[in-house]
Scaffold this active site. Structure first.
Site, short mmCIF file in Angstrom:
data_model
loop_
_atom_site.label_atom_id
_atom_site.label_comp_id
_atom_site.label_asym_id
_atom_site.label_seq_id
_atom_site.Cartn_x
_atom_site.Cartn_y
_atom_site.Cartn_z
N ASN A 168 95.86 65.57 9.51
CA ASN A 168 97.23 65.87 9.12
C ASN A 168 97.68 65.16 7.84
OD1 ASN A 168 97.40 67.54 11.29
ND2 ASN A 168 98.22 65.97 12.65
N ASN A 198 98.03 70.33 8.98
CA ASN A 198 98.55 71.25 9.98
C ASN A 198 99.72 72.05 9.44
OD1 ASN A 198 100.57 69.42 10.15
ND2 ASN A 198 100.14 68.78 12.25
N SER A 217 102.85 72.13 10.00
CA SER A 217 104.10 71.51 9.59
C SER A 217 103.99 70.95 8.18
CB SER A 217 104.52 70.42 10.58
OG SER A 217 103.56 69.41 10.60
N GLY A 235 92.91 65.49 16.35
CA GLY A 235 91.99 64.36 16.33
C GLY A 235 90.89 64.52 17.37
N HIS A 279 100.35 68.67 24.13
CA HIS A 279 99.05 68.00 24.21
C HIS A 279 98.96 67.13 25.45
CE1 HIS A 279 98.18 69.30 20.20
NE2 HIS A 279 99.04 68.51 19.61
N1 CTP Z 1 96.49 59.97 17.77
C1 CTP Z 1 96.27 59.02 18.78
N2 CTP Z 1 97.21 58.07 19.04
C2 CTP Z 1 98.34 58.00 18.32
C3 CTP Z 1 98.58 58.95 17.29
C4 CTP Z 1 97.63 59.92 17.05
O1 CTP Z 1 95.26 59.07 19.46
N3 CTP Z 1 99.23 57.03 18.56
C5 CTP Z 1 95.44 60.96 17.46
C6 CTP Z 1 95.63 62.35 18.07
O2 CTP Z 1 94.35 62.84 18.45
C7 CTP Z 1 96.17 63.17 16.92
C8 CTP Z 1 95.59 62.50 15.71
O3 CTP Z 1 95.45 61.13 16.05
O4 CTP Z 1 95.74 64.52 16.93
C9 CTP Z 1 96.45 62.68 14.48
O5 CTP Z 1 97.74 62.19 14.75
P1 CTP Z 1 99.05 63.04 14.41
O6 CTP Z 1 99.01 63.38 12.98
O7 CTP Z 1 100.23 62.31 14.94
O8 CTP Z 1 98.83 64.32 15.31
P2 CTP Z 1 99.95 65.39 15.79
O9 CTP Z 1 101.12 65.33 14.89
O10 CTP Z 1 100.14 65.27 17.26
O11 CTP Z 1 99.24 66.71 15.42
P3 CTP Z 1 98.24 67.68 16.15
O12 CTP Z 1 99.13 68.56 16.97
O13 CTP Z 1 97.67 68.35 14.94
O14 CTP Z 1 97.23 66.93 16.93
#
Ligand code: CTP
Length: 313
Positions: free
Chosen positions: A131, A152, A154, A238, A287
């Site tokens: 992202n 992504n 957004s 991720g 998720h």
């Molecule tokens: N992640 C994590 N713990 C966190 C933040 C993020 O394990 N505190 C991991 C997740 O697997 C996530 C990735 O890091 O997919 C990237 O974080 P982020 O950009 O916040 O993901 P999202 O906005 O949730 O986007 P997506 O729906 O694309 O996964």
């Protein structure tokens, strides 16, 4: 047993996890780790089952033919791959049967902040990031190497208006300077964003990087594998990248996967290492991030991947 098939009964972790549990995670990943190549090989076969071997993360001219179509992952129907679209795709997949020796996959958790893990992350030949997380300002903690970075919806659509104006193209170009390699967009997730993704690939010209499209068959296959292990929500980017890395890399190291707002020492942290957002309700809704964490942790313990938590020495 070390079989990755035994994780079906993984207990679904609670939303809030006690500090004792966080310490247990930390202590258990901090002991010396060795890879279990037998378990890893079994897992790799299962993950890619039914896919032609050269179908991995991205759609390329050599893994799809003109006149065929691709099923959307989160929308009904299929996208036609016309001659024109086919010509727009990268010619060859950058991946081959020969695996990359070491990869790092970076989650965006706040636990990376002040971790000093940059050097450890950059030890890998190939670094996956999610992202369009900023790196240059955080290189001590998050490293600076980049080979594949996801962008992504957004980010591409909301922040850069899908590169529809020259001004947004310019801004996007400037912001993407910190990434090398592939800028991966999930073009075949939702029909309404497809043309914008095509347009973004057409308009974005850079020496360091190019926009590429996620392969929906691969995402679907990996999702099926995990659904059978109990992950029914949409996989986080991720978690999907870690699954892909297991097949593309000999050794997969993961950093910044920590969906908790506390460190194992009990210090409060943010959800991201680079901004102030909380655990968004969207993330919670679509998720199953605590379950994904639990699975990553169990795969670490089985010698399939190497998880890093907390500070790097
Ligand atoms: N992640 C994590 N713990 C966190 C933040 C993020 O394990 N505190 C991991 C997740 O697997 C996530 C990735 O890091 O997919 C990237 O974080 P982020 O950009 O916040 O993901 P999202 O906005 O949730 O986007 P997506 O729906 O694309 O996964």
């Amino acid at each position: 047993s070390t079989s990755p098939m035994n994780i079906t009964n993984a207990t679904v972790p609670e939303d809030t996890v006690s500090l004792k549990k966080l310490q247990e995670y930390y202590n258990n990943v901090s002991v010396p780790w060795t890879q279990n190549s037998t378990a890893l090989d079994v897992m790799r076969m299962e993950l890619d089952r039914g896919l032609t071997t050269w179908v991995h993360l991205i759609v390329t001219q050599d893994n799809i033919s003109p006149g065929s179509d691709l099923r959307f992952t989160a929308w009904p129907g299929r996208a036609a791959i016309t001659e024109k679209i086919h010509a727009l795709l990268p010619k060859k997949s950058p991946y081959s049967q020969k695996r990359i020796p070491r990869c790092s996959v970076i989650g965006n958790s706040g636990i990376l902040k002040d971790s000093g893990c940059g050097a450890e992350i950059d030890k890998a030949e190939y670094v996956f990031r999610c992202n369009a997380a900023p790196i240059q300002r955080y290189s001590r903690d998050a490293g600076e190497k980049t080979n594949l970075t996801t962008i992504n919806k957004s980010v591409l659509h909301d922040r850069y208006m899908a590169l529809k104006s020259l001004e947004h193209q310019f801004q996007f170009h400037n912001d993407m300077i910190e990434y090398n390699g592939l800028l991966w967009v999930p073009a075949y997730a939702n029909r309404p964003y497809l043309d914008d993704c095509y347009n973004a690939r057409r308009t974005f010209k850079s020496e360091n990087s190019e926009i590429v499209f996620g392969h929906p068959h691969h995402f679907t296959q990996v999702s099926k594998y995990w659904a059978a292990q109990g992950v029914h929500g949409i996989l986080t980017t991720g978690f999907y990248l870690v699954s892909a890395a297991l097949n593309l890399c000999e050794e997969t190291h993961v950093f910044g996967f920590w969906p908790f707002l506390e460190t194992p020492d009990g210090e409060t942290i943010k959800f991201h290492y680079y901004d102030d957002v909380g655990f968004t309700s969207r993330t919670k809704r679509i998720h199953e991030i605590p379950l994904e964490f639990q699975l990553l942790y169990e795969h670490h313990r089985r010698g399939i991947l190497r998880m890093h938590i907390g500070k790097c020495k």
